[in-house]
Enzyme design. Structure first.
Site, PDB file in Angstrom:
ATOM      1  CE  LYS A  93      14.152  -3.082   1.231  1.00 13.81           C
ATOM      2  NZ  LYS A  93      13.764  -2.976   2.652  1.00 13.81           N
TER       3      LYS A  93
ATOM      4  CD  GLU B  40      14.786  -9.214  -5.064  1.00 15.16           C
ATOM      5  OE1 GLU B  40      15.328  -9.047  -6.170  1.00 15.16           O
ATOM      6  OE2 GLU B  40      15.228  -8.724  -4.004  1.00 15.16           O
TER       7      GLU B  40
ATOM      8  CB  SER C 239      16.680  -0.163   8.746  1.00 15.62           C
ATOM      9  OG  SER C 239      15.520  -0.728   9.305  1.00 15.62           O
TER      10      SER C 239
HETATM   11  C1  LIG Z   1      13.699  -3.965   3.596  1.00 16.77           C
HETATM   12  C2  LIG Z   1      13.893  -3.436   4.965  1.00 16.77           C
HETATM   13  C3  LIG Z   1      14.567  -4.161   5.965  1.00 16.77           C
HETATM   14  C4  LIG Z   1      15.070  -5.551   5.751  1.00 16.77           C
HETATM   15  O1  LIG Z   1      16.089  -5.683   4.825  1.00 16.77           O
HETATM   16  P1  LIG Z   1      17.613  -5.957   5.201  1.00 16.77           P
HETATM   17  O2  LIG Z   1      18.215  -6.377   3.940  1.00 16.77           O
HETATM   18  O3  LIG Z   1      17.644  -7.024   6.270  1.00 16.77           O
HETATM   19  O4  LIG Z   1      18.156  -4.674   5.727  1.00 16.77           O
HETATM   20  C5  LIG Z   1      14.759  -3.564   7.198  1.00 16.77           C
HETATM   21  N1  LIG Z   1      14.275  -2.337   7.468  1.00 16.77           N
HETATM   22  C6  LIG Z   1      13.608  -1.609   6.548  1.00 16.77           C
HETATM   23  C7  LIG Z   1      13.101  -0.254   6.926  1.00 16.77           C
HETATM   24  C8  LIG Z   1      13.397  -2.133   5.280  1.00 16.77           C
HETATM   25  O5  LIG Z   1      12.724  -1.410   4.365  1.00 16.77           O
END
Ligand SMILES: *Cc1c(COP(=O)(O)O)cnc(C)c1O
Length: 385
Positions: free
Chosen positions: A88, A110, A370
């Site tokens: 993010k 948001e 992620s």
């Molecule tokens: C917010 C988040 C997601 C989901 O968001 P995407 O826009 O689909 O990437 C996935 N993994 C983590 C670690 C997150 O914080």
């Protein structure tokens, strides 16, 4: 991946479905981002922050013990190692720099579980912008720690008491604020969703994940690309950024949703939050709540480019059940010493199952990790008892 077509269309999805009063704001943002993205000085400033503040490039890690266990060669793109612990940060640093370039001193955002709110508050603090975050009342109660984090970072949190008091209501409130404050305010959207230009803008800010991974894989694989590229999908930003690096290779692209939030798997086309895409809806067209063990995948829709990539068959969308996600969470911790966030544990759960059934033995599988699991450890402890 391609630029969207006229009006921000990805095939039959995307677009800009906003009240008249927001059309100029979206057009201004589109023009500002187009100019900034073509401006070497803007790109250099963003790259500098990504390197010195966020910790990029993140490594690709070869998972020897997990690969032995699964019979496929697993590589992880390590977004968990960034400052604040997820992909993010790539998006919010870009949007905060863009806000400053546009002469806007206030960010609004948001948030569902609070992760994007914390990221936005982080970028605002770094660049000296004020920040206000809309968050459903139900979520502020569930995610007290993230509310406190945002306040520590100097942001103001507005609990939203309309509708189901969750993420989709927070998006509506943020849009309402933006209509009234657009002169001074940039709306920092947290994923590849919303009216044009956001799905494109956020994908471009996240493509650093895929572009880096492509180079790193080529180095590791002697010039070859992975056979399969996998990422979890909430709104779809980490997946879109990852896929952008590989869409012109022969790699199979796989997006993994939460079974309880599978807008690609079980959704139907509709127009919500300024875009035409796939959404979980009831027969009357009411948006349903997404539900999963990972709050980050609880968005009841998906970004329009994913709806398009699914429709044309360039990417595949599958889902993972909570129980399998927990198993994958433990498996990565035990075999590699990495505790993943529950969101990318969905991607790992699919890889674990597919390695037994459909991925040919010895294939190279790149998974975008992620985020890190620190935020989820207490929840997993409670579930495992
Ligand atoms: C917010 C988040 C997601 C989901 O968001 P995407 O826009 O689909 O990437 C996935 N993994 C983590 C670690 C997150 O914080």
């Amino acid at each position: 991946m391609r630029e969207p077509g006229p009006g921000g269309r990805f095939g039959e999805f995307g677009g800009r479905f906003v009240p008249e009063s927001l059309v100029p704001a979206c057009a201004e943002l589109e023009a500002a981002f187009t100019a900034a993205w073509a401006d070497a000085a803007f790109r250099a400033e963003l790259d500098g922050l990504l390197a010195s503040y966020a910790g990029r490039p993140t490594p690709v890690t070869e998972c020897k013990r997990l690969s032995e266990r699964l019979g496929v060669r697993v590589l992880l793109k390590r977004e968990d190692l960034t400052h604040t612990g997820s992909h993010k940060i790539n998006n919010v640093l870009g949007q905060a720099l863009l806000a400053r370039r546009m002469g806007k001193s206030r960010l609004i955002a948001e948030t569902g579980a609070g992760q994007h709110g914390v990221a936005a508050a982080t970028a605002a603090a770094l660049l000296g912008l004020s920040c206000e975050v809309y968050m459903g009342e139900v979520d502020t109660a569930r995610q007290e720690l993230n509310v406190f984090r945002m306040r520590l970072l100097g942001a103001e949190v507005h609990p939203v008491s309309s509708g189901s008091r969750t993420l989709k209501d927070a998006v509506n409130e943020a849009l309402r604020d933006w209509v009234a404050s657009v002169e001074t305010t940039h709306y920092c959207i947290g994923s590849v969703m919303g009216p044009h230009p956001y799905p494109w803008l956020v994908r471009e800010l996240q493509r650093v994940v895929g572009d880096e991974a492509r180079r790193q894989c080529r180095q590791l694989l002697g010039g070859a690309d992975p056979d399969v590229v996998v990422a979890c999908v909430g709104g779809g930003s980490n997946a879109a950024g990852t896929f952008a690096g590989f869409v012109d290779t022969a790699a199979v692209l796989v997006g993994v949703e939460a079974a309880g939030g599978a807008a690609m798997g079980r959704g139907v086309p509709g127009v919500v939050h300024g875009m035409r895409s796939q959404f979980l809806q009831d027969e009357a067209g009411q948006i349903l709540e997404a539900e999963s063990i990972s709050a980050g995948l609880d968005y009841p829709g998906v970004g329009p480019e994913h709806a398009h990539l699914g429709a044309i068959g360039r990417a595949r969308y599958v889902s993972a059940e909570d129980g399998d996600v927990l198993e994958a969470f433990k498996l990565l911790a035990e075999t590699e010493g990495i505790i993943p966030a529950l969101e990318p544990a969905h991607a790992l759960a699919w890889v674990t199952a597919a390695a037994r059934t459909e991925i040919p033995a010895g294939s190279v599988v790149l998974v975008t990790l992620s985020g890190r699991g620190d935020k989820d450890v207490a929840q997993v402890m409670a579930m495992l008892g």
